[in-house]
Structure formats: C-alpha cells, structure tokens
Design a protein around this motif. Structure first.
Motif, short mmCIF file in Angstrom:
data_model
loop_
_atom_site.label_atom_id
_atom_site.label_comp_id
_atom_site.label_asym_id
_atom_site.label_seq_id
_atom_site.Cartn_x
_atom_site.Cartn_y
_atom_site.Cartn_z
N ARG A 175 9.38 -1.45 7.08
CA ARG A 175 10.58 -0.76 6.58
C ARG A 175 11.63 -1.76 6.11
O ARG A 175 12.31 -1.54 5.11
CB ARG A 175 11.13 0.16 7.65
N ALA A 176 11.76 -2.89 6.81
CA ALA A 176 12.72 -3.91 6.40
C ALA A 176 12.33 -4.50 5.05
O ALA A 176 13.19 -4.73 4.20
CB ALA A 176 12.81 -5.01 7.47
N ILE B 199 2.84 4.85 8.29
CA ILE B 199 2.42 3.45 8.16
C ILE B 199 1.06 3.27 8.82
O ILE B 199 0.17 2.62 8.28
CB ILE B 199 3.48 2.51 8.76
N ARG B 200 0.87 3.86 10.00
CA ARG B 200 -0.41 3.72 10.70
C ARG B 200 -1.55 4.43 9.98
O ARG B 200 -2.67 3.94 9.94
CB ARG B 200 -0.27 4.23 12.13
N ALA C 148 0.83 -1.21 0.00
CA ALA C 148 0.00 0.00 0.00
C ALA C 148 0.86 1.25 0.00
O ALA C 148 0.55 2.23 -0.69
CB ALA C 148 -0.93 -0.01 1.21
N LEU C 149 1.95 1.24 0.76
CA LEU C 149 2.85 2.40 0.79
C LEU C 149 3.49 2.62 -0.57
O LEU C 149 3.62 3.76 -1.04
CB LEU C 149 3.92 2.23 1.87
N LEU C 150 3.91 1.54 -1.21
CA LEU C 150 4.49 1.67 -2.55
C LEU C 150 3.47 2.24 -3.53
O LEU C 150 3.80 3.07 -4.37
CB LEU C 150 5.02 0.32 -3.03
N LEU D 286 11.03 4.77 -0.20
CA LEU D 286 12.21 4.60 0.66
C LEU D 286 11.79 4.33 2.10
O LEU D 286 10.83 4.92 2.59
CB LEU D 286 13.08 5.86 0.61
N PRO D 287 12.52 3.46 2.79
CA PRO D 287 12.18 3.17 4.18
C PRO D 287 12.22 4.41 5.07
O PRO D 287 11.46 4.52 6.02
CB PRO D 287 13.23 2.16 4.62
#
Length: 95
Positions: free
Chosen positions: A88-89, A67-68, A50-52, A58-59
């Motif tokens: 992030r990992a 993220i939340r 979802a973040l991508l 980038l982390p």
C-alpha cells in the motif's frame, strides 16, 4: 486527444503464467535483516505491479485479502501484514 484515451478504463487481465525474473545471487556479508528486508521489498513491488495490472489503483482498494489473493493468483507465498503495508505504501507514494 488519442482515441485510446477516450475508451473506458477496464482492468486488464494478467498475462498468465507469471514468469519471475532470473534470480541472481545476493551480495554476501550483509546482516540477515538486510536480506529479509530486501526480499520483502521485492515481493511488495511484484504485488504492487500485479495489483495495478488488475485495476487496483488506490491503496484503499488494496486490502490484505485482495493482496493475498493476488499473491495466490501470481503464484507467490501469501504476504505478511508488514508486506501488505509495504504494498500500500508503494501504491501511495508512486503518484
């Protein structure tokens, strides 16, 4: 070079509503910690994807608050600090 590669990159909005994949039963007989870790990994993968999709590549851009808020956007429970670290990992090692 294709014309699509020359366009500027902008974040693509998520296709809402988010529909999770059909759930299947987990294998029986494993220790409880295995199930907890398995579900945590699945949640971290969903959040990383979802973040991508939102343009966070980038982390370092993926702070816990981001993220939340993404978890709230896609309709899953807010992740713990450990799950945020896993997100992030995943972003770091996918390159």
């Amino acid at each position: 070079m294709p014309a699509a590669a020359l366009k500027t990159k902008r974040p693509v909005p998520l296709d809402l509503p988010y529909v999770p994949v059909e759930k299947r039963p987990l294998p029986p007989g494993r220790p409880r910690d295995w199930y907890v870790m398995h579900n945590r990994r699945l949640k971290a993968m969903r959040l990383a994807i979802a973040l991508l999709d939102l343009g966070v590549y980038l982390p370092a851009q993926a702070r816990n608050e981001k993220i939340r808020s993404t978890a709230q956007l896609i309709g899953i429970h807010p992740p713990s600090d450990t799950t945020c670290h896993m997100v992030r990992a995943l972003m770091r090692y996918s390159r």
